[in-house]
Design a protein around this motif. Structure first.
Motif, PDB file in Angstrom:
ATOM      1  N   MET A 123    -117.312 -22.468  79.066  1.00 11.66           N
ATOM      2  CA  MET A 123    -118.107 -23.932  79.343  1.00 11.66           C
ATOM      3  C   MET A 123    -119.376 -23.819  79.363  1.00 11.66           C
ATOM      4  N   GLU A 124    -120.024 -22.648  79.903  1.00 10.97           N
ATOM      5  CA  GLU A 124    -121.500 -22.305  79.992  1.00 10.97           C
ATOM      6  C   GLU A 124    -121.968 -22.056  78.543  1.00 10.97           C
ATOM      7  N   LEU A 125    -121.338 -21.361  77.905  1.00 15.89           N
ATOM      8  CA  LEU A 125    -121.743 -20.871  76.481  1.00 15.89           C
ATOM      9  C   LEU A 125    -121.796 -22.147  75.673  1.00 15.89           C
ATOM     10  N   TYR A 126    -120.820 -22.926  75.840  1.00 13.91           N
ATOM     11  CA  TYR A 126    -120.648 -24.094  74.832  1.00 13.91           C
ATOM     12  C   TYR A 126    -120.385 -25.563  75.548  1.00 13.91           C
ATOM     13  N   PRO A 127    -121.497 -25.988  76.382  1.00 15.90           N
ATOM     14  CA  PRO A 127    -121.035 -26.974  77.158  1.00 15.90           C
ATOM     15  C   PRO A 127    -120.894 -28.441  76.266  1.00 15.90           C
ATOM     16  N   ASP A 128    -121.347 -28.474  74.940  1.00 13.97           N
ATOM     17  CA  ASP A 128    -120.980 -29.632  74.098  1.00 13.97           C
ATOM     18  C   ASP A 128    -119.849 -29.656  73.447  1.00 13.97           C
ATOM     19  N   SER A 129    -118.963 -28.862  73.721  1.00 12.21           N
ATOM     20  CA  SER A 129    -117.562 -28.776  73.152  1.00 12.21           C
ATOM     21  C   SER A 129    -116.632 -29.765  73.749  1.00 12.21           C
ATOM     22  N   PRO A 130    -115.851 -30.293  72.933  1.00 11.23           N
ATOM     23  CA  PRO A 130    -114.788 -31.198  73.618  1.00 11.23           C
ATOM     24  C   PRO A 130    -114.036 -30.378  74.448  1.00 11.23           C
ATOM     25  N   ALA A 131    -113.575 -29.339  74.104  1.00 11.55           N
ATOM     26  CA  ALA A 131    -112.703 -28.517  75.025  1.00 11.55           C
ATOM     27  C   ALA A 131    -113.341 -28.179  76.543  1.00 11.55           C
TER      28      ALA A 131
END
Length: 349
Positions: free
Chosen positions: A325-333
């Motif tokens: 979540m911190e590494l890819y904050p823009d992911s829909p997941a």
């Protein structure tokens, strides 16, 4: 705070059930045909003298949450780890994650800290603990970037390993001679290790203690419910994938929770569709032939917390031991996960 949720006689037990703590547990005529007969028969007889000690040890834990799934391979440990990261996340305290080729720039063990090294203002940030009771398949140390760490002994008991100042972890993975060592234990020895994780670990004051469990509804599950019978379990989160082959085992897990009086916070459908990291387009990988987790939740009258799409970077971040979540904050997941975390917080007492 927690309330007692496990009783001596499980709900929907046979009419003349002697009770799980009785000397006749699993041996009485009424036990014939009960699915838990063998487990009860081989378990400890009489009240467990360590339960009051466990209750005292966990007196400072506000919420105790089980993460369950009757089926293996549904991403339960990955969900537990990211739930821990999410609950421990504090924007004012977090530092940016530097990466090298998509992974963490610092070795995982440099981020693993021990209690005696910390200076924590416990009133300022949320304190989270993760205990991995999957004794034969401990994956939490790898997912949370703590592989190779070892447990330290202090005057107050075992010190958990810290991912960051407010996120503590305990797993048998920290005790193995190497990461490929097999744990070949029968039920009583596994149960003894689970008891030590609750009784002997210095968890101190926690807002959340997350328990990552193995698949199934057997020894480890009955043990954790029994050991927390006085201190209480605040709820269970049940993880599934959309296909029917997973749902049929998850239904068993729902029935297990109801029989032992563990409240269900809700169902999470993991790997619900594939999200392309580039175009953000989503496609179905595991088709929900019978309606998926949401339909099952409706049929079983269990809250549905949401769906987490399959993003290949989730596996990559787990292998690297960092928070997706911190590494890819823009992911829909990531957004789906945040919505689920919000619903969990609302449903807690």
């Amino acid at each position: 705070m927690s309330s007692t949720v496990a009783s001596n006689t499980p709900q929907d037990a046979p009419e003349h059930c002697p009770g799980v703590g009785s000397e006749q547990a699993g041996k009485a005529n009424a036990c014939e045909g009960c699915p838990n007969q063998n487990v009860c028969a081989t378990g400890p007889s009489g009240p467990d003298p360590d339960i009051p000690r466990i209750t005292e040890r966990l007196a400072g834990v506000r919420y105790k949450i089980l993460v369950l799934s009757g089926k293996g391979g549904v991403g339960k440990s990955t969900f537990t780890a990211n739930l821990g990261f999410a609950l421990a996340y504090d924007a004012s305290q977090s530092e940016p994650i530097d990466t090298e080729e998509g992974g963490p720039s610092r070795p995982a063990r440099e981020r693993g800290l021990h209690l005696e090294h910390l200076k924590v203002d416990e009133d300022r940030i949320t304190q989270v603990g993760v205990v991995d009771i999957d004794v034969c398949g401990p994956s939490i140390p790898k997912i949370m970037g703590l592989e190779g760490e070892q447990i330290h002994q202090s005057m107050s008991g075992w010190s958990p390993i810290y991912v960051q100042e407010n996120l503590a972890v305990m797993s048998i993975g920290f005790m193995l001679p190497d990461k490929d060592a097999a744990v070949i234990w029968r039920g009583p020895k596994k149960n003894g290790m689970i008891k030590q994780f609750l009784r002997d670990v210095d968890w101190s004051q926690l807002d959340y203690l997350l328990v990552d469990t193995p698949p199934g509804t057997s020894d480890e599950h009955l043990s954790i419910v029994s050991y927390l019978s006085e201190s209480g379990i605040d709820g269970a989160i049940i993880v599934t994938t959309p296909q029917e082959i997973a749902l049929q085992d998850v239904r068993k897990e729902i029935n297990f929770c109801r029989k032992v009086n563990v409240p269900i916070l809700g169902i999470v459908e993991n790997m619900s569709g594939f999200v392309c990291p580039n175009c953000k387009g989503e496609s179905q990988i595991f088709a929900p032939t019978s309606g998926g987790g949401k339909r099952m939740a409706e049929m079983t009258k269990v809250p549905f917390l949401g769906r987490i799409p399959l993003d290949p970077r989730i596996g990559k971040s787990s292998d690297s031991g960092v928070s997706f979540m911190e590494l890819y904050p823009d992911s829909p997941a990531t957004q789906a996960f945040k919505d689920i975390v919000d619903k969990i917080k609302i449903r807690l007492p």
